[in-house]
Design an enzyme around this catalytic site. Structure first.
Site, short mmCIF file in Angstrom:
data_model
loop_
_atom_site.label_atom_id
_atom_site.label_comp_id
_atom_site.label_asym_id
_atom_site.label_seq_id
_atom_site.Cartn_x
_atom_site.Cartn_y
_atom_site.Cartn_z
N SER A 142 2.48 -10.82 11.01
CA SER A 142 3.78 -10.26 11.38
C SER A 142 4.18 -10.75 12.76
O SER A 142 3.32 -10.90 13.65
CB SER A 142 3.70 -8.73 11.38
OG SER A 142 4.84 -8.18 12.03
N TYR A 155 -0.56 -1.20 13.17
CA TYR A 155 -0.17 -2.27 12.22
C TYR A 155 -0.23 -3.63 12.90
O TYR A 155 -0.87 -4.57 12.41
CB TYR A 155 1.24 -1.96 11.71
CG TYR A 155 1.93 -3.04 10.90
CD1 TYR A 155 1.79 -3.11 9.52
CD2 TYR A 155 2.76 -3.97 11.52
CE1 TYR A 155 2.45 -4.09 8.78
CE2 TYR A 155 3.43 -4.95 10.80
CZ TYR A 155 3.27 -5.00 9.43
OH TYR A 155 3.92 -5.97 8.70
N1 LIG Z 1 9.24 -7.13 5.21
C1 LIG Z 1 9.03 -7.45 6.47
O1 LIG Z 1 9.92 -7.33 7.33
C2 LIG Z 1 7.67 -7.98 6.91
C3 LIG Z 1 7.56 -8.47 8.21
C4 LIG Z 1 6.33 -8.94 8.65
C5 LIG Z 1 5.24 -8.92 7.81
N2 LIG Z 1 5.35 -8.42 6.55
C6 LIG Z 1 4.14 -8.41 5.72
O2 LIG Z 1 4.39 -9.07 4.50
C7 LIG Z 1 3.58 -8.50 3.46
C8 LIG Z 1 4.46 -8.13 2.27
O3 LIG Z 1 5.40 -7.15 2.70
P1 LIG Z 1 6.76 -6.83 1.90
O4 LIG Z 1 7.82 -6.70 2.91
O5 LIG Z 1 6.92 -7.76 0.77
O6 LIG Z 1 6.40 -5.34 1.40
P2 LIG Z 1 6.93 -4.53 0.11
O7 LIG Z 1 8.21 -5.08 -0.41
O8 LIG Z 1 6.87 -3.10 0.52
O9 LIG Z 1 5.78 -4.82 -0.98
C9 LIG Z 1 4.47 -4.45 -0.69
C10 LIG Z 1 3.52 -4.95 -1.77
O10 LIG Z 1 2.18 -4.63 -1.36
C11 LIG Z 1 1.57 -3.82 -2.37
N3 LIG Z 1 0.67 -2.84 -1.75
C12 LIG Z 1 0.96 -1.91 -0.82
N4 LIG Z 1 -0.14 -1.20 -0.51
C13 LIG Z 1 -1.15 -1.70 -1.27
C14 LIG Z 1 -2.53 -1.41 -1.41
N5 LIG Z 1 -3.14 -0.40 -0.75
N6 LIG Z 1 -3.26 -2.15 -2.28
C15 LIG Z 1 -2.68 -3.14 -2.97
N7 LIG Z 1 -1.39 -3.46 -2.92
C16 LIG Z 1 -0.64 -2.74 -2.06
C17 LIG Z 1 2.71 -3.18 -3.15
O11 LIG Z 1 2.26 -2.89 -4.46
P3 LIG Z 1 2.89 -1.68 -5.35
O12 LIG Z 1 4.37 -1.67 -5.11
O13 LIG Z 1 2.54 -2.04 -6.77
O14 LIG Z 1 2.21 -0.43 -4.89
C18 LIG Z 1 3.76 -4.29 -3.11
O15 LIG Z 1 3.53 -5.24 -4.12
C19 LIG Z 1 2.85 -7.30 4.09
O16 LIG Z 1 1.54 -7.68 4.47
C20 LIG Z 1 3.69 -7.00 5.32
O17 LIG Z 1 2.94 -6.36 6.32
C21 LIG Z 1 6.55 -7.96 6.09
#
Ligand SMILES: NC(=O)c1ccc[n+]([C@@H]2O[C@H](COP(=O)([O-])OP(=O)(O)OC[C@H]3O[C@@H](n4cnc5c(N)ncnc54)[C@H](OP(=O)(O)O)[C@@H]3O)[C@@H](O)[C@H]2O)c1
Length: 247
Positions: A142, A155
């Site tokens: 991130s 985080y």
């Molecule tokens: N969005 C942003 O702005 C952003 C910025 C920086 C970094 N990131 C990173 O990018 C990655 C993806 O984020 P995203 O924005 O795509 O999030 P998201 O849309 O909320 O999706 C999260 C995904 O992770 C899964 N998940 C959550 N907790 C879990 C657990 N305990 N075990 C297994 N699977 C789990 C969820 O599965 P289910 O829905 O099936 O539960 C879902 O598929 C993360 O590591 C996040 O920290 C995101």
């Protein structure tokens, strides 16, 4: 073309990564935790587009379940691809939590640690014997590791740890020609942490050189590149994918 395991492939960045990876001819094993229907929908879209994908349940926080998950992955590999090896692993699953440092509970701290650092560590260890020579590991971190953002201290600290761990993976797995890189997104329009409201999104867009927040595809395309031969000489790096956020 090989098969890639993508954790958290049911929604957001992971779901788009699964589709981008499948479009490039790779097989996909994507995982879901609480949303099997969303994962099935991703598999349906990939299959409809002529790709091959399987969805499996995984809680990244539950290291004790990784042996059973390994067995499920190996069964899927044999059944759907007639192989026992993987071309890549994407440690993407995660969740966000806003809470000022002074009021973070031990349970919140441990929960974030388990998903963002301990889980990727032991999941990678679990699949190491099955990664092919030349395989690619991508860890999602991130931009909060670079820009201190009030309310996400544990985080960001664990994502920072994952960036360090990424370099250690590259160091220790290099003799098998396995690469490891971190992809560090800025604010991306997903449901992470409850999503972005209009006011927050406008503020983030104003802080970004390209004038908007990111879309899941902006990140997914970079992950897919790192998994493909186009990324074959990129190793041990953290690539910020943020449109020029606070520069
Ligand atoms: N969005 C942003 O702005 C952003 C910025 C920086 C970094 N990131 C990173 O990018 C990655 C993806 O984020 P995203 O924005 O795509 O999030 P998201 O849309 O909320 O999706 C999260 C995904 O992770 C899964 N998940 C959550 N907790 C879990 C657990 N305990 N075990 C297994 N699977 C789990 C969820 O599965 P289910 O829905 O099936 O539960 C879902 O598929 C993360 O590591 C996040 O920290 C995101």
């Amino acid at each position: 073309m090989g098969v890639i395991v993508i954790t958290g492939g049911s929604r957001g960045i992971g779901a788009r990564t699964a589709e981008q990876v499948a479009q490039r001819g790779m097989g996909v094993i994507l995982t879901y935790n609480q949303h099997p229907d969303a994962a099935d929908e991703v598999v349906r879209r990939i299959t409809e587009a002529g790709g091959k994908a399987v969805a499996l349940k995984l809680d990244v926080a539950d290291v004790g379940s990784f042996e059973a998950f390994r067995a499920a992955v190996l069964a899927a590999l044999r059944q759907s691809w007639d192989t026992t090896t993987l071309a890549g692993l994407v440690n993407n699953a995660g969740y966000g939590l806003f809470n000022p440092l002074e009021s973070v509970s031990e349970a919140q701290f441990d929960g974030l640690f388990d998903v963002h650092l301990k889980g990727p560590f032991f999941l990678t260890q679990t699949f190491l014997p099955h990664l092919e020579e030349g395989a690619s590991i991508v860890n999602l971190t991130s931009a909060t590791t670079r820009v201190a953002t009030a309310g996400v201290a544990p985080y960001a600290a664990f994502k920072g740890g994952l960036e360090v761990l990424t370099r250690y993976m590259a160091k220790e797995f290099g003799d098998r020609r396995i690469r490891a890189n971190a992809v560090s997104p800025g604010a991306i329009r997903t449901e992470l942490g409850g999503g972005l409201d209009d006011e927050f999104e406008a503020m983030l867009a104003a802080q970004t050189a390209l004038g908007r927040v990111g879309e899941p595809d902006d990140v997914a395309r970079v992950i897919a590149m790192l998994l493909s031969d186009d990324g074959a000489w990129i190793n041990a790096q953290t690539l910020e994918v943020a449109g020029g956020y606070i520069i």
